[in-house]
Design a protein around this motif. Structure first.
Motif, PDB file in Angstrom:
ATOM      1  N   ARG A  88       0.828  -1.210   0.000  1.00  0.00           N
ATOM      2  CA  ARG A  88       0.000   0.000   0.000  1.00  0.00           C
ATOM      3  C   ARG A  88       0.863   1.261   0.000  1.00  0.00           C
ATOM      4  O   ARG A  88       0.467   2.282  -0.591  1.00  0.00           O
ATOM      5  N   THR A  89       2.038   1.200   0.628  1.00  0.00           N
ATOM      6  CA  THR A  89       2.949   2.346   0.582  1.00  0.00           C
ATOM      7  C   THR A  89       3.447   2.568  -0.839  1.00  0.00           C
ATOM      8  O   THR A  89       3.482   3.708  -1.330  1.00  0.00           O
ATOM      9  N   ALA A  90       3.856   1.493  -1.522  1.00  0.00           N
ATOM     10  CA  ALA A  90       4.312   1.616  -2.909  1.00  0.00           C
ATOM     11  C   ALA A  90       3.188   2.119  -3.800  1.00  0.00           C
ATOM     12  O   ALA A  90       3.413   2.917  -4.724  1.00  0.00           O
ATOM     13  N   GLU A  91       1.967   1.694  -3.522  1.00  0.00           N
ATOM     14  CA  GLU A  91       0.831   2.173  -4.311  1.00  0.00           C
ATOM     15  C   GLU A  91       0.581   3.655  -4.038  1.00  0.00           C
ATOM     16  O   GLU A  91       0.242   4.414  -4.947  1.00  0.00           O
ATOM     17  N   ARG A  92       0.762   4.073  -2.797  1.00  0.00           N
ATOM     18  CA  ARG A  92       0.655   5.508  -2.476  1.00  0.00           C
ATOM     19  C   ARG A  92       1.689   6.315  -3.253  1.00  0.00           C
ATOM     20  O   ARG A  92       1.442   7.472  -3.621  1.00  0.00           O
ATOM     21  N   GLY A  93       2.835   5.712  -3.518  1.00  0.00           N
ATOM     22  CA  GLY A  93       3.873   6.369  -4.314  1.00  0.00           C
ATOM     23  C   GLY A  93       3.686   6.216  -5.811  1.00  0.00           C
ATOM     24  O   GLY A  93       4.582   6.593  -6.579  1.00  0.00           O
ATOM     25  N   THR A  94       2.557   5.680  -6.233  1.00  0.00           N
ATOM     26  CA  THR A  94       2.217   5.445  -7.656  1.00  0.00           C
ATOM     27  C   THR A  94       3.305   4.668  -8.399  1.00  0.00           C
ATOM     28  O   THR A  94       3.605   4.942  -9.560  1.00  0.00           O
ATOM     29  N   PHE A  95       3.896   3.688  -7.716  1.00  0.00           N
ATOM     30  CA  PHE A  95       4.824   2.785  -8.388  1.00  0.00           C
ATOM     31  C   PHE A  95       4.068   1.969  -9.439  1.00  0.00           C
ATOM     32  O   PHE A  95       2.877   1.673  -9.291  1.00  0.00           O
ATOM     33  N   ASP A  96       4.794   1.576 -10.479  1.00  0.00           N
ATOM     34  CA  ASP A  96       4.198   0.696 -11.485  1.00  0.00           C
ATOM     35  C   ASP A  96       3.931  -0.688 -10.915  1.00  0.00           C
ATOM     36  O   ASP A  96       2.920  -1.313 -11.230  1.00  0.00           O
ATOM     37  N   SER A  97       4.861  -1.173 -10.090  1.00  0.00           N
ATOM     38  CA  SER A  97       4.798  -2.571  -9.688  1.00  0.00           C
ATOM     39  C   SER A  97       5.606  -2.784  -8.420  1.00  0.00           C
ATOM     40  O   SER A  97       6.396  -1.932  -8.010  1.00  0.00           O
ATOM     41  N   LEU A  98       5.383  -3.952  -7.815  1.00  0.00           N
ATOM     42  CA  LEU A  98       6.243  -4.448  -6.742  1.00  0.00           C
ATOM     43  C   LEU A  98       6.715  -5.840  -7.131  1.00  0.00           C
ATOM     44  O   LEU A  98       6.109  -6.508  -7.976  1.00  0.00           O
ATOM     45  N   PHE A  99       7.793  -6.266  -6.509  1.00  0.00           N
ATOM     46  CA  PHE A  99       8.460  -7.497  -6.930  1.00  0.00           C
ATOM     47  C   PHE A  99       8.917  -8.297  -5.725  1.00  0.00           C
ATOM     48  O   PHE A  99       9.459  -7.743  -4.769  1.00  0.00           O
ATOM     49  N   LEU A 100       8.696  -9.606  -5.787  1.00  0.00           N
ATOM     50  CA  LEU A 100       9.180 -10.535  -4.779  1.00  0.00           C
ATOM     51  C   LEU A 100      10.147 -11.514  -5.416  1.00  0.00           C
ATOM     52  O   LEU A 100       9.800 -12.209  -6.383  1.00  0.00           O
ATOM     53  N   ALA A 101      11.368 -11.554  -4.900  1.00  0.00           N
ATOM     54  CA  ALA A 101      12.349 -12.533  -5.372  1.00  0.00           C
ATOM     55  C   ALA A 101      12.052 -13.883  -4.722  1.00  0.00           C
ATOM     56  O   ALA A 101      11.321 -13.972  -3.734  1.00  0.00           O
ATOM     57  N   ASP A 102      12.639 -14.941  -5.281  1.00  0.00           N
ATOM     58  CA  ASP A 102      12.401 -16.268  -4.723  1.00  0.00           C
ATOM     59  C   ASP A 102      13.446 -17.228  -5.273  1.00  0.00           C
ATOM     60  O   ASP A 102      14.104 -16.956  -6.281  1.00  0.00           O
ATOM     61  N   GLY A 103      13.581 -18.354  -4.593  1.00  0.00           N
ATOM     62  CA  GLY A 103      14.465 -19.417  -5.055  1.00  0.00           C
ATOM     63  C   GLY A 103      14.087 -20.713  -4.374  1.00  0.00           C
ATOM     64  O   GLY A 103      13.628 -20.699  -3.224  1.00  0.00           O
ATOM     65  N   PRO A 104      14.272 -21.840  -5.039  1.00  0.00           N
ATOM     66  CA  PRO A 104      13.873 -23.134  -4.475  1.00  0.00           C
ATOM     67  C   PRO A 104      14.934 -23.739  -3.568  1.00  0.00           C
ATOM     68  O   PRO A 104      15.287 -24.905  -3.671  1.00  0.00           O
ATOM     69  N   GLN A 105      15.484 -22.902  -2.689  1.00  0.00           N
ATOM     70  CA  GLN A 105      16.473 -23.362  -1.723  1.00  0.00           C
ATOM     71  C   GLN A 105      16.509 -22.375  -0.568  1.00  0.00           C
ATOM     72  O   GLN A 105      16.006 -21.258  -0.691  1.00  0.00           O
ATOM     73  N   LEU A 106      17.067 -22.797   0.555  1.00  0.00           N
ATOM     74  CA  LEU A 106      17.226 -21.908   1.699  1.00  0.00           C
ATOM     75  C   LEU A 106      18.450 -21.044   1.458  1.00  0.00           C
ATOM     76  O   LEU A 106      19.566 -21.545   1.349  1.00  0.00           O
ATOM     77  N   TRP A 107      18.243 -19.723   1.339  1.00  0.00           N
ATOM     78  CA  TRP A 107      19.341 -18.805   1.053  1.00  0.00           C
ATOM     79  C   TRP A 107      20.228 -18.611   2.277  1.00  0.00           C
ATOM     80  O   TRP A 107      19.749 -18.512   3.393  1.00  0.00           O
ATOM     81  N   ASN A 108      21.513 -18.506   2.021  1.00  0.00           N
ATOM     82  CA  ASN A 108      22.493 -18.191   3.060  1.00  0.00           C
ATOM     83  C   ASN A 108      22.387 -19.173   4.228  1.00  0.00           C
ATOM     84  O   ASN A 108      22.060 -20.333   4.055  1.00  0.00           O
ATOM     85  N   THR A 109      22.670 -18.707   5.423  1.00  0.00           N
ATOM     86  CA  THR A 109      22.486 -19.510   6.628  1.00  0.00           C
ATOM     87  C   THR A 109      21.471 -18.785   7.492  1.00  0.00           C
ATOM     88  O   THR A 109      21.320 -17.564   7.415  1.00  0.00           O
ATOM     89  N   VAL A 110      20.785 -19.537   8.337  1.00  0.00           N
ATOM     90  CA  VAL A 110      19.765 -18.891   9.170  1.00  0.00           C
ATOM     91  C   VAL A 110      20.401 -17.985  10.217  1.00  0.00           C
ATOM     92  O   VAL A 110      19.707 -17.175  10.841  1.00  0.00           O
ATOM     93  N   ALA A 111      21.703 -18.092  10.435  1.00  0.00           N
ATOM     94  CA  ALA A 111      22.373 -17.212  11.393  1.00  0.00           C
ATOM     95  C   ALA A 111      22.524 -15.795  10.855  1.00  0.00           C
ATOM     96  O   ALA A 111      22.594 -14.835  11.626  1.00  0.00           O
ATOM     97  N   GLN A 112      22.586 -15.632   9.534  1.00  0.00           N
ATOM     98  CA  GLN A 112      22.984 -14.356   8.948  1.00  0.00           C
ATOM     99  C   GLN A 112      21.876 -13.316   8.961  1.00  0.00           C
ATOM    100  O   GLN A 112      22.104 -12.163   9.322  1.00  0.00           O
ATOM    101  N   ARG A 113      20.695 -13.686   8.503  1.00  0.00           N
ATOM    102  CA  ARG A 113      19.593 -12.745   8.381  1.00  0.00           C
ATOM    103  C   ARG A 113      18.293 -13.537   8.301  1.00  0.00           C
ATOM    104  O   ARG A 113      18.336 -14.756   8.172  1.00  0.00           O
ATOM    105  N   PRO A 114      17.119 -12.883   8.387  1.00  0.00           N
ATOM    106  CA  PRO A 114      15.875 -13.635   8.255  1.00  0.00           C
ATOM    107  C   PRO A 114      15.891 -14.505   6.998  1.00  0.00           C
ATOM    108  O   PRO A 114      16.142 -14.023   5.892  1.00  0.00           O
ATOM    109  N   ALA A 115      15.655 -15.788   7.183  1.00  0.00           N
ATOM    110  CA  ALA A 115      15.764 -16.753   6.093  1.00  0.00           C
ATOM    111  C   ALA A 115      14.420 -17.429   5.873  1.00  0.00           C
ATOM    112  O   ALA A 115      13.580 -17.513   6.769  1.00  0.00           O
ATOM    113  N   GLY A 116      14.257 -17.931   4.655  1.00  0.00           N
ATOM    114  CA  GLY A 116      12.973 -18.506   4.292  1.00  0.00           C
ATOM    115  C   GLY A 116      12.028 -17.398   3.861  1.00  0.00           C
ATOM    116  O   GLY A 116      12.172 -16.235   4.258  1.00  0.00           O
ATOM    117  N   ALA A 117      11.065 -17.729   3.038  1.00  0.00           N
ATOM    118  CA  ALA A 117      10.140 -16.717   2.529  1.00  0.00           C
ATOM    119  C   ALA A 117       8.824 -17.373   2.169  1.00  0.00           C
ATOM    120  O   ALA A 117       8.786 -18.542   1.783  1.00  0.00           O
TER     121      ALA A 117
END
Length: 446
Positions: free
Chosen positions: A42-71
């Motif tokens: 809703r914030t991006a829509e308030r800014g009249t952005f064309d689109s929003l984007f979600l990245a993804d991958g079929p694996q667990l990125w990095n290690t769970v120690a580094q940053r929030p993992a899983g999506a």
């Protein structure tokens, strides 16, 4: 200025900076919070952005120690966001290496219908042995093979989206005829990688096809983009490099028989914004101070194909690194990172700091006016059709961009002030609705 910027909000859990989750303001559980993503959309829509984007991958990125993992699975999440927004486009990453054309074409057609024509697909080939092993392979397929499979995957998906004519549904209650079977066109595809017989089991969506996005900048990636992509997310560190990439990709698109104006180039930018330049730089330092360098060293050694313990934090990258053509993973990102380190003579510590916010995308710290100046300069000098906005911290970084940079861009005539009548995502990007190839006899997207 009649030409308008295209802005896409690249949303990543607590923000693109790897240490963003450690700030007092951040919610370490935001990556699995629907409310968090609804707020961002809703914030991006308030800014009249064309689109929003979600990245993804079929694996667990990095290690769970580094940053929030899983999506959360992005198509599922975007379906929920479709009901919480009205105008903004909804783009999800999905892999051609570890999906089947029929199932994926159906999911994107369903999202397009549910959202009223706002679906987009970031087409990826998925590098990395970790993902390959999740699907019963001992190693990732070769780079060229992944792109060959992706090309056939796209051809099949386009046939599936065209397997219903737009007026297939008759809904004649008196005659007892719901649909016209003569307007169903099964692909009956038999190729190198796929064999797909029947028509899709969902009608053609409002857009015909979802907006097709691609992010690879290798030679294989650029050839693929020239043939299929309608928007390209790219990572460029300098204006000159961005101009060269832009000109090359537009020329390749024309050589492929397509209108170069039907391909939009959107470099990524990680804007660290302060009311003064000193405040912006202090925020950047705060994030860098929260980086755990051992994670960055391990990640760099994996990327550069070096044995553990090969890199010293206060030394530059070693000589004799493999050339790009020896890399089977993310070729263009490998080259960008090595060239950045060599060009600026960065130590490993400094390189980790530069990559911590954008993983090779342009990171810029400054005032709202300075951020707007950079965006306008790249846009007006033939380096971009718009930008992939990658806030280092979420939600605050997107709030700041919308509240302080967007008004400047609007005042300069670079960005719309409101959406106006409802449009599909393709219309928002200035693209035509594709004709059904089974009626025209012309291959899709040409």
């Amino acid at each position: 200025m009649s030409r308008k910027l295209h802005l896409n909000a690249f949303l990543m859990n607590t923000g693109h900076h790897e240490a963003s989750w450690r700030l007092p303001e951040s919610d370490p559980y935001a990556h699995v919070s629907l409310e968090h993503y609804v707020r961002l959309a809703r914030t991006a829509e308030r800014g009249t952005f064309d689109s929003l984007f979600l990245a993804d991958g079929p694996q667990l990125w990095n290690t769970v120690a580094q940053r929030p993992a899983g999506a959360l699975e992005p198509l599922t999440l975007l379906t929920a966001l479709a009901t919480a927004t009205e105008h903004i486009g909804l783009i999800a990453t999905a892999s051609t290496s570890y999906n089947s054309p029929y199932n994926l074409a159906r999911k994107f057609a369903s999202l397009d219908i549910i959202s009223g024509g706002r679906a987009g697909w970031n087409v990826v080939t998925t590098a990395g042995a970790e993902a390959a092993r999740n699907f019963g392979l001992d190693a990732e397929p070769a780079h060229a093979e992944r792109y060959a499979r992706a090309a056939e995957f796209l051809d099949v998906a386009l046939k599936l989206w065209d397997s219903w004519e737009d007026d297939t549904i008759v809904a004649d209650k008196a005659a007892g005829v719901w649909g016209d079977d003569a307007k169903i066109h099964p692909p009956r595809h038999k190729g190198t990688y796929f064999s797909v017989e029947g028509a899709l089991n969902v009608p053609r969506g409002p857009q015909g096809y979802p907006l097709l996005v691609q992010a690879g900048s290798s030679e294989d990636g650029k050839r693929f983009a020239a043939r299929y992509a309608e928007a390209v997310f790219t990572a460029q560190q300098t204006l000159a490099d961005a101009q060269a990439f832009y000109a090359d990709l537009k020329a390749r698109t024309a050589a492929a028989g397509r209108d170069p104006g039907h391909l939009k180039v959107l470099p990524g930018i990680v804007p660290v914004i302060g009311s003064t330049e000193a405040e912006a730089l202090a925020r950047e330092r705060q994030l860098e101070d929260h980086i755990v360098h051992e994670h960055g060293v391990r990640r760099l050694e994996e990327l550069l194909r070096l044995a553990p313990g090969s890199l010293g934090l206060d030394a530059e990258l070693p000589d004799g690194l493999p050339p790009e053509d020896a890399i089977e993973g993310a070729k263009s990102r490998y080259t960008l990172i090595v060239e950045l380190a060599r060009r600026e003579r960065l130590t490993v510590r400094q390189l980790i700091g530069r990559l911590g916010g954008g993983r090779g995308h342009l990171t810029f710290a400054g005032t709202p006016e300075q951020v707007a100046d950079t965006i306008e300069r790249w846009f007006s000098l033939g380096a971009a059709d718009g930008f992939n906005i990658m806030p280092p911290v979420l939600p605050s970084g997107l709030d700041t961009f919308v509240d302080h940079v967007v008004p400047i861009l609007r005042a300069r005539g670079l960005l719309r002030t409101e959406y106006g009548p409802r449009q599909t995502l393709r219309e928002r990007y200035g693209l035509p609705r594709p004709a059904n190839q089974h009626l025209t006899g012309v291959p899709a997207l040409v």
